[in-house]
Design a protein around this motif. Structure first.
Motif, mmCIF file in Angstrom:
data_model
loop_
_atom_site.group_PDB
_atom_site.id
_atom_site.type_symbol
_atom_site.label_atom_id
_atom_site.label_comp_id
_atom_site.label_asym_id
_atom_site.label_seq_id
_atom_site.Cartn_x
_atom_site.Cartn_y
_atom_site.Cartn_z
ATOM 1 N N ASN A 193 -36.898 12.426 71.128
ATOM 2 C CA ASN A 193 -35.616 12.559 71.849
ATOM 3 C C ASN A 193 -34.516 13.063 70.914
ATOM 4 O O ASN A 193 -33.696 13.904 71.298
ATOM 5 C CB ASN A 193 -35.201 11.214 72.461
ATOM 6 C CG ASN A 193 -36.094 10.819 73.622
ATOM 7 O OD1 ASN A 193 -36.547 11.675 74.376
ATOM 8 N ND2 ASN A 193 -36.350 9.528 73.762
ATOM 9 N N LEU A 194 -34.509 12.541 69.698
ATOM 10 C CA LEU A 194 -33.473 12.962 68.741
ATOM 11 C C LEU A 194 -33.669 14.425 68.347
ATOM 12 O O LEU A 194 -32.705 15.185 68.227
ATOM 13 C CB LEU A 194 -33.498 12.057 67.503
ATOM 14 C CG LEU A 194 -33.078 10.605 67.773
ATOM 15 C CD1 LEU A 194 -33.241 9.773 66.508
ATOM 16 C CD2 LEU A 194 -31.646 10.529 68.280
ATOM 17 N N LEU A 244 -32.369 16.546 71.067
ATOM 18 C CA LEU A 244 -30.900 16.553 71.104
ATOM 19 C C LEU A 244 -30.336 17.404 69.960
ATOM 20 O O LEU A 244 -29.387 18.156 70.154
ATOM 21 C CB LEU A 244 -30.365 15.113 71.039
ATOM 22 C CG LEU A 244 -28.862 14.944 71.289
ATOM 23 C CD1 LEU A 244 -28.437 15.552 72.626
ATOM 24 C CD2 LEU A 244 -28.457 13.468 71.236
ATOM 25 N N TRP A 248 -29.147 10.934 79.164
ATOM 26 C CA TRP A 248 -29.346 9.921 78.109
ATOM 27 C C TRP A 248 -28.866 8.549 78.558
ATOM 28 O O TRP A 248 -29.088 7.544 77.865
ATOM 29 C CB TRP A 248 -28.536 10.312 76.860
ATOM 30 C CG TRP A 248 -29.303 11.129 75.867
ATOM 31 C CD1 TRP A 248 -29.403 12.484 75.845
ATOM 32 C CD2 TRP A 248 -30.071 10.651 74.746
ATOM 33 N NE1 TRP A 248 -30.179 12.874 74.790
ATOM 34 C CE2 TRP A 248 -30.598 11.770 74.097
ATOM 35 C CE3 TRP A 248 -30.360 9.377 74.234
ATOM 36 C CZ2 TRP A 248 -31.401 11.678 72.962
ATOM 37 C CZ3 TRP A 248 -31.157 9.283 73.098
ATOM 38 C CH2 TRP A 248 -31.668 10.419 72.477
ATOM 39 N N LEU A 258 -31.550 4.591 73.187
ATOM 40 C CA LEU A 258 -30.238 4.104 72.736
ATOM 41 C C LEU A 258 -30.324 2.627 72.381
ATOM 42 O O LEU A 258 -29.643 2.151 71.471
ATOM 43 C CB LEU A 258 -29.180 4.348 73.819
ATOM 44 C CG LEU A 258 -28.988 5.823 74.200
ATOM 45 C CD1 LEU A 258 -28.062 5.948 75.405
ATOM 46 C CD2 LEU A 258 -28.437 6.607 73.010
ATOM 47 N N SER A 315 -24.326 5.612 75.192
ATOM 48 C CA SER A 315 -24.580 6.647 76.210
ATOM 49 C C SER A 315 -23.537 7.745 76.114
ATOM 50 O O SER A 315 -23.846 8.942 76.244
ATOM 51 C CB SER A 315 -24.515 6.042 77.621
ATOM 52 O OG SER A 315 -25.496 5.050 77.771
ATOM 53 N N ALA A 363 -24.154 10.020 73.106
ATOM 54 C CA ALA A 363 -25.243 10.982 73.337
ATOM 55 C C ALA A 363 -24.798 12.066 74.321
ATOM 56 O O ALA A 363 -25.093 13.255 74.129
ATOM 57 C CB ALA A 363 -26.474 10.250 73.870
#
Ligand code: HH2
Length: 256
Positions: A178-179, A182, A199, A205, A220, A223
Motif C-alpha cells: 500500500n505504501l 501511494l 485509504w 493505518l 486517514s 493518507a
C-alpha cells in the motif's frame, strides 16, 4: 466521495446504517459536509468477509436507500451485474466495482447505460485476499491490470471519459504494498483517467498508528492528502467534513 455502508458487517461502520432511514440521513449529512458523490455499498468487502451476500439481499438493503436519495449523485459499490443493472435503472451516476467489471455480463451492464465506472485493482477475493498478497513489482502489476481493464471497457464501447481507476489500497496488499502504491500514486494519475484513492480508516493505518478503526481520522486524512497532492481526483472517505478542511488547506497553498 462519502461512504455509506448499508451492511451489518463493514469494518468501520457496519450496522450503523442498515436501517434505510439512517443511511438516507447519513448520506444527506455527508453532502452537507461537502461530498460531491455518495458511494452506497450493501455488501462488505472487508478482508475475511463471510460468504457472499446474494443479489436479492444486496438489493433488499440497497433499493430503499437508492430510491430515497434519487436527487443525489450516487455511486453504487457492487460486483454483481444484477445489482448494477437495477442501480443503473434507478439512476445511479456511477458503478464502483472492486472487481473491475470482471464478472460475466458486468461490461454489458455498463455498456447499456451512460453512467461512470470505477475499475479497482484487487488481488484475489475479499475472503482470502489478505492471506498472502504477493507481487514482483506491485506498481507495475497494478498499473498493467488497470490498463488491461481500461482496454476491455473501451473495447465494449464505453467511452474513456466515463472511466475512473483505483489501485485498490488494502485489497490483496500488505502495508508495504500500500505504501509503495501511494509513493508512486502519480504514475496512476498519469494513466489519463481520473484516479480514486480509498485509504479511509483502513487497517494499514492501524498498523502504522496502532489505533482501531474508530480512531484513524488523522491518519486517514494524512493518507488522503498525500494522494490528493499526487493527483487523486476522487477521495473515498467516511469523514467528509474533516477531509474537506484538509483539502481546503492544500488548495490554499496551491493557489498562492
Ligand atoms: N474500499 C472499500 C470498499 N470499496 N471501493 C473503491 N473503489 N476503493 C476502495 O478503496 C474501497 C472500495 C472498503 O471500505 P468500506 O466500504 O468502508 O468497508 P467494507 O468493505 O467493509 O464495507
Amino acid at each position: 466521495m462519502g461512504v455509506v455502508n448499508i451492511t451489518p458487517d463493514s469494518f468501520s461502520d457496519g450496522g450503523r446504517f442498515l436501517d434505510p432511514a439512517a443511511a438516507i440521513a447519513h448520506a444527506h449529512r455527508l453532502m452537507e459536509e461537502g461530498a460531491d458523490l455518495i458511494d452506497l455499498g450493501a455488501e462488505s468487502s472487508r478482508p475475511g468477509a463471510a460468504a457472499e451476500v446474494s443479489a436479492e439481499e444486496e438489493l433488499r438493503r440497497l433499493l430503499p436507500v437508492l430510491q430515497g436519495l434519487r436527487d443525489l449523485p450516487l455511486s453504487v459499490d457492487t460486483v454483481k451485474p444484477e445489482v448494477m443493472r437495477v442501480a443503473l435503472a434507478e439512476g445511479a451516476a456511477m458503478i464502483n466495482d472492486i472487481n473491475a467489471l470482471r464478472a460475466p455480463s458486468a461490461l454489458a451492464a455498463l455498456a447499456a447505460s451512460d453512467a461512470a465506472v470505477c475499475l479497482m485493482h484487487m488481488q484475489g477475493s475479499p475472503g482470502t485476499m489478505q492471506q498472502d498478497p504477493s507481487y514482483g513489482d506491485v506498481v507495475a502489476e497494478v498499473k498493467a491490470f488497470l490498463l488491461e481493464r481500461i482496454g476491455s471497457v473501451v473495447a465494449t464501447g464505453i467511452a474513456l471519459e466515463r472511466v475512473v481507476v483505483d489501485p485498490g489500497f488494502g485489497f490483496g496488499k500488505t502495508l508495504e504494498h500500500n505504501l509503495e502504491l501511494l509513493r508512486h500514486f502519480g504514475e496512476f494519475a498519469a494513466l489519463g483517467v481520473p484516479v480514486l484513492a480509498g485509504w479511509s480508516r483502513k487497517s494499514s493505518l492501524g498498523k502504522i498508528t496502532g489505533k482501531p478503526a474508530g480512531e484513524r481520522l488523522a491518519a486517514s486524512i494524512a493518507a488522503a492528502l498525500i494522494a490528493a497532492q499526487n493527483g487523486a481526483a476522487i477521495l473515498r472517505v467516511h469523514d467528509v467534513a474533516a477531509t474537506r478542511d484538509a483539502l481546503a488547506v492544500l488548495a490554499a497553498v496551491k493557489n498562492t
